[in-house]
Design a protein around this motif. Structure first.
Motif, short mmCIF file in Angstrom:
data_model
loop_
_atom_site.label_atom_id
_atom_site.label_comp_id
_atom_site.label_asym_id
_atom_site.label_seq_id
_atom_site.Cartn_x
_atom_site.Cartn_y
_atom_site.Cartn_z
N LEU A 1 0.86 -1.28 -0.04
CA LEU A 1 -0.05 0.16 0.01
C LEU A 1 1.02 1.24 -0.02
N ALA A 2 2.03 1.32 0.77
CA ALA A 2 2.87 2.31 0.89
C ALA A 2 3.49 2.65 -0.48
N ARG A 3 3.78 1.61 -1.52
CA ARG A 3 4.51 1.77 -2.77
C ARG A 3 3.34 2.47 -3.55
N TYR A 4 2.02 1.96 -3.48
CA TYR A 4 0.87 2.42 -4.40
C TYR A 4 0.63 4.09 -4.03
N VAL A 5 1.02 4.31 -2.83
CA VAL A 5 0.73 5.82 -2.23
C VAL A 5 1.83 6.47 -2.91
N GLN A 6 2.98 5.94 -2.81
CA GLN A 6 4.26 6.65 -3.43
C GLN A 6 3.90 6.94 -4.87
N SER A 7 3.48 5.88 -5.45
CA SER A 7 3.54 5.87 -7.05
C SER A 7 2.45 6.93 -7.57
N ARG A 8 1.30 6.79 -6.84
CA ARG A 8 0.21 7.99 -7.07
C ARG A 8 0.71 9.23 -7.03
N VAL A 9 1.29 9.68 -5.78
CA VAL A 9 1.78 10.80 -5.65
C VAL A 9 2.95 11.36 -6.37
N ALA A 10 3.81 10.26 -7.03
CA ALA A 10 4.92 10.61 -7.88
C ALA A 10 4.33 10.86 -9.26
N ALA A 11 3.33 10.04 -9.52
CA ALA A 11 2.70 10.28 -10.93
C ALA A 11 1.96 11.76 -11.02
N GLU A 12 1.38 12.02 -10.02
CA GLU A 12 0.38 13.26 -10.03
C GLU A 12 1.38 14.57 -9.82
#
Length: 372
Positions: free
Chosen positions: A345-356
């Motif tokens: 879940l932490a990786r998913y959050v990181q990826s979403r914030v980095a993408a946005e």
């Protein structure tokens, strides 16, 4: 066999190979020297509130610091008339220490009420909340160095205290100073039962006073605990939102030239801290930390997460880990979560914030055997 799931507030993780309970100063020093002198891996555990350990556990010795005690020290020549110096054993629960200082009318820690964990871990993380940081009151740290086996007293100036970090945590260039904190000395203030000037807008509003006001210590403590509880940040066995490691990501500190992709309405604060994160073009690897620039900016990790499309209560399909229903900055164990659920879940959050937004969020808790 005791597992990290029983030793941490996140309640995940397998067992350590060997667990040593150090309940006195002598036992702590003996256990630490034995572990430091061996060729086996070792890890020092405090209250377990800022740790996420892997499902495989730990292949070595875990020293659990359980020392207790608060000593009032004699006044020194450079002390102000209102100064109070105390030396606190590393295993003393932080919340119990803050309660004691408020009860005795000593200010300096009141806005740090409700934070779980142990006193020895406080300067390691340089804990902070509602306008106070522990760096403001720490005088020195008693420390057994793992590499030299020397027992030393490290003054505040040599602790490298900055936003959620110290010399005991690895930095971009320098390795962490390895060992165990055995005690912490604080300089507090006796202002007749009044707090330090209120320095955080949300707390000032909750108290109904302007910024900079001094109010009764007990009032500050009560309002801070209420605010933390509203965000699921006060431990409660009946509330799954509190089965967490607190804030999972630090607020990113970026250079001004990295703000192009950040909406103008995103909360931001000028800071003197070194930039830790920077915006990068999508698909590229983050560059090394930039050279210091004037007035870097601290962003709200919670705002970035929520506006990247990760709402409160979000969880990945089939996972026991979820974003807190009260605060997007906390990852919680909803029941039966594994450490890998948390990491995924932490990786998913990181990826979403980095993408946005092009900002790479950094984890706040210690990850033992886990990688994001």
């Amino acid at each position: 066999m005791t597992s990290f799931a029983e030793l941490t507030t996140m309640s995940v993780g397998g067992p350590p190979e060997r667990l040593v309970e150090a309940t006195t100063g002598d036992k702590l020093l003996a256990a630490a020297r034995e572990a430091f002198s061996s060729d086996e891996p070792w890890f020092v555990l405090g209250g377990g509130s800022n740790l996420v350990a892997s499902d495989e556990g730990f292949p070595g010795t875990v020293i659990r610091v359980g020392t207790r005690g608060v000593e009032v020290l004699e006044r020194e020549a450079d002390d102000a008339p209102t100064d109070v110096r105390i030396r606190v054993a590393a295993g003393e629960p932080w919340e119990a220490l803050v309660a004691l200082t408020v009860e005795r009318g000593w200010s300096g820690l009141e806005a740090l009420s409700g934070i779980p964990g142990s006193t020895g871990a406080a300067p390691v993380q340089n804990i902070g909340a509602y306008g106070q940081e522990v760096s403001e009151t720490v005088v020195s740290v008693d420390f057994l160095d793992a590499d030299t086996l020397d027992f030393v007293r490290i003054p505040r100036a040599n602790l490298g205290l900055a936003y959620r970090t110290s010399v005991f945590k690895p930095g971009p260039v320098d390795p962490a100073r390895r060992g165990v904190v055995t005690a912490v000395e604080f300089r507090l203030s006796d202002e007749g039962g009044l707090s330090q000037p209120v320095a955080y807008d949300q707390l000032a509003r909750a108290l109904g006073v302007p910024l900079g006001a001094r109010v009764p210590l007990a009032d500050v403590r009560a309002r801070v605990i209420e605010l933390r509880a509203s965000k699921g940040m006060v431990l409660d066995p009946s509330d799954r939102d509190t089965f967490s490691s607190g804030s999972f990501f630090t607020n990113p500190i970026v250079a001004r030239d990295a703000l192009d992709g950040i909406p103008v309405d995103a909360p931001r604060w000028e800071t003197e801290e070194e930039p830790q994160d920077r915006a990068v073009p999508l698909g590229q690897t983050p560059a090394p930390p930039p050279a210091r620039t004037p007035s870097p900016v601290k962003l709200s990790a919670a705002w970035l997460i929520e506006h990247a499309g990760v709402p409160r209560g979000f969880h990945l399909p089939g996972s026991g880990a979820a974003i807190s229903t009260k605060h997007t900055l906390a990852i919680t164990n909803r029941g039966g979560a594994t450490a890998e659920d948390v990491a995924e879940l932490a990786r998913y959050v990181q990826s979403r914030v980095a993408a946005e937004f092009g900002v790479v969020l950094q984890p706040e808790p210690v990850l033992l055997g886990l990688h994001l």
